[in-house]
Structures are given as C-alpha cells and as structure tokens.
Design a protein around this motif. Structure first.
Motif, PDB file in Angstrom:
ATOM      1  N   PRO A  57       0.960  -1.132  -0.196  1.00 36.24           N
ATOM      2  CA  PRO A  57      -0.135  -0.020   0.150  1.00 36.24           C
ATOM      3  C   PRO A  57       0.726   1.249  -0.060  1.00 36.24           C
ATOM      4  N   ARG A  58       0.441   2.447  -0.765  1.00 36.09           N
ATOM      5  CA  ARG A  58       1.360   3.416  -0.938  1.00 36.09           C
ATOM      6  C   ARG A  58       0.519   4.519  -1.491  1.00 36.09           C
ATOM      7  N   THR A  59       1.034   5.590  -1.425  1.00 30.09           N
ATOM      8  CA  THR A  59       0.407   7.034  -1.996  1.00 30.09           C
ATOM      9  C   THR A  59       1.269   7.596  -3.060  1.00 30.09           C
ATOM     10  N   ASP A  60       0.819   7.966  -4.228  1.00 26.56           N
ATOM     11  CA  ASP A  60       1.721   8.492  -5.278  1.00 26.56           C
ATOM     12  C   ASP A  60       2.226   9.840  -5.020  1.00 26.56           C
ATOM     13  N   GLU A  61       3.157  10.071  -4.610  1.00 28.06           N
ATOM     14  CA  GLU A  61       4.046  11.432  -4.308  1.00 28.06           C
ATOM     15  C   GLU A  61       3.471  12.632  -5.173  1.00 28.06           C
ATOM     16  N   ASP A 112      -0.943  12.262  -5.479  1.00 29.46           N
ATOM     17  CA  ASP A 112      -1.708  11.892  -4.123  1.00 29.46           C
ATOM     18  C   ASP A 112      -2.626  10.719  -4.359  1.00 29.46           C
ATOM     19  N   VAL A 113      -2.639  10.002  -5.548  1.00 21.26           N
ATOM     20  CA  VAL A 113      -3.649   8.581  -5.993  1.00 21.26           C
ATOM     21  C   VAL A 113      -3.117   7.675  -4.716  1.00 21.26           C
ATOM     22  N   LYS A 114      -3.957   7.163  -4.183  1.00 14.09           N
ATOM     23  CA  LYS A 114      -3.666   6.127  -3.154  1.00 14.09           C
ATOM     24  C   LYS A 114      -3.905   4.580  -3.764  1.00 14.09           C
ATOM     25  N   PHE A 115      -2.978   3.793  -3.410  1.00 15.24           N
ATOM     26  CA  PHE A 115      -2.794   2.366  -3.823  1.00 15.24           C
ATOM     27  C   PHE A 115      -3.176   1.708  -2.750  1.00 15.24           C
ATOM     28  N   THR A 116      -4.350   1.629  -2.440  1.00 14.58           N
ATOM     29  CA  THR A 116      -4.936   0.990  -1.117  1.00 14.58           C
ATOM     30  C   THR A 116      -6.130   0.374  -1.491  1.00 14.58           C
ATOM     31  N   GLU A 155      -9.659   1.376  -3.407  1.00 15.63           N
ATOM     32  CA  GLU A 155      -9.494   2.446  -4.337  1.00 15.63           C
ATOM     33  C   GLU A 155      -9.483   1.990  -5.772  1.00 15.63           C
ATOM     34  N   TYR A 211      -7.848   1.500  -9.321  1.00 16.47           N
ATOM     35  CA  TYR A 211      -6.310   1.442  -9.841  1.00 16.47           C
ATOM     36  C   TYR A 211      -6.480   2.585 -10.848  1.00 16.47           C
TER      37      TYR A 211
END
Length: 273
Positions: free
Chosen positions: A137-141, A144-148, A151, A153
């Motif tokens: 899980p991460r957030t694109d810097e 600000d899109v969340k890979f969680t 959410e 894709y």
C-alpha cells in the motif's frame, strides 16, 4: 546479469504467457518470499507456472522453486479469488512496465496488476478495477493517488504510446542542449528502452558515444536517425506477435581477457611438452 525487466522484456514475456497459458485454470498460488509469487495453472502433460517478482520480472518457469511452508496472507487472498478461474487475457498497461492478468470474465473477473518499475507492486482488483488486496500500500507522491484497498487502480497515470513521427524526432533534437548524449535523450523520451535505442543507433551507424553538435548534426542527421528509430518500431511490433527465444550475452571485460590469455598460454605450454 540482468537485474530487472525493461519494456521489451515485458512485451515478450506477456506475449508468451498469452500464447501458452490463455484459457488455463489456476490450480494454486504460492509465495517464495515477500516479493515473489508462483501461479500454478492446469495444462495437460506440461508444467504451467507463472513466476511474478514485484518490481523485477514476470514469466513462465519450469524450475522447481522452493515454496514457503506457510502461505502469506497475500497468497491466501490470491488463492481465494483466483483459484479455479481461467486466465482470460494478458496485456501491458499503456507502454509502462505494468502487466494486467485477467482471470475470469464479465462481472466475475479479477485482475492481477503487476508493477515492474521502481519498488514494484502487485495488486488484486475486481472487474471494475477496485483494489481488493495490495502487496505494498502506498500513496503516489506526484498525484496523491492512493494504492490501497477499495480505491480504483489509476490507469490514467500509465504512459501511453505516441506514434513516432519525423516532427517528434526534430522536436527532441531541437530541444536538446549542446553536448548532450543522444542515447540519453532518446531513452528518456521514447518507450523503447536503452538496449533497443543502442541497437537502433548502431544500425544507423551512429558512434557509441553520440553527442549533440559534436558528432551529431542537428540538420543533416535527423532523417537518418528517424529511419533508424523506425526500425525499432518494427522490432517492437514483431515482439508483440511472435515468441522469441532468449539470449545469453557476455561482455569481455579486462579480467576475462586476462583469463583467456592465461588459458591460451597454458594450452601452448602443454602442446610444446
């Protein structure tokens, strides 16, 4: 030794998976470590195993990999949703190093999305691409899109293919600074990957270290460069439609040269005696 897949490697591997395994059902999922997973498919009279290493590679394999005795939570999640489903479709997302493996069809479909760039990731989504499970899980810097979980894709972030034109090549060269490396410019702006760029420049008879305004003329060499890059486009299309064998390549380093010379001297001494 190749450390990770580039764009061409991914295209070749995905085409092979599509040809060899499309229509095969998943029998089980195993994990080798926290980044590497095996998907076993049912195929009569032959092994059908897909190896996925997050951020590194995806390909079929015949090797008997050591599996973890106790499957991870992520493996269990994949087993729950993928087992007994057919591999329906294998595709690349845009021209990015992202693979999309679709299991099942219609509203019963699940997608396993494998990212092979940066730190990598593996995500399981439903048919609407809503994330069900994610390895990292991460957030694109940058966006600000969340890979969680829960959410969507973000397919819109993937690089898309742009048709190569003479105008595009002229624009890249015009924007280049004096004494810039031509290979670096092309690698950064085109989706070919460094090895194919090197091949195109070699076929086009450009020097190994081709520098703008030094041994590359902005006016006289543009069309020559464009024609060399068109060869790259042709190679990419061939890789998408044909299964190609791999090649083992070695570079003759100074150490290897010394070893070869030493062995040759020993052979000559044995012949004399």
């Amino acid at each position: 030794m190749k450390q990770r897949f580039n764009t061409l490697d991914l295209q070749v591997a995905l085409h092979e998976l599509s040809v060899c395994f499309s229509g095969c059902r998943v029998t089980n999922v195993y994990d080798i470590n926290n980044k590497t997973y095996l998907i076993k498919l049912h195929k009569p009279d032959s092994k059908a195993i897909v190896l996925i290493e997050s951020g590194i590679r995806i390909h079929c394999t015949d090797f008997d990999w050591p599996k973890n005795m106790i499957p991870s939570g992520f493996s269990m999640k994949l087993r729950k949703h993928l087992r007994s489903r057919r591999l329906e479709k294998v595709s690349q997302v845009g021209v990015d190093r992202i693979a999309d493996l679709q299991f099942g069809s219609g509203e019963a479909a699940y997608h396993l999305i494998v990212e092979l760039y940066d730190k990598g990731n593996i995500l399981l989504t439903d048919y609407e691409f809503t994330i069900i499970s994610v390895l990292r899980p991460r957030t694109d810097e940058n966006s600000d899109v969340k890979f969680t979980v829960r959410e969507k894709y973000p397919f819109h972030l993937a690089k898309q293919n742009e048709k190569l034109t003479l105008e595009k090549v002229k624009e890249l060269i015009c924007d280049a600074k004096q004494n810039e490396d031509l290979k670096k410019i092309l690698t950064f702006n085109l989706s070919y990957g460094a090895p194919l760029i090197e091949h195109c420049l070699s076929i086009g008879d450009f020097p190994d270290k081709c520098i703008i305004d030094k041994n590359f003329n902005r006016d006289d060499d543009i069309e020559k460069l464009f024609n060399a890059l068109l060869l790259g486009e042709k190679i990419i299309e061939e890789l998408k439609t044909e299964i190609h064998p791999g090649f083992i390549v070695t570079k003759i380093t100074k150490a290897i040269k010394l070893e070869l010379e030493k062995n040759k001297e020993l052979e000559n001494e044995e012949l004399v005696t």
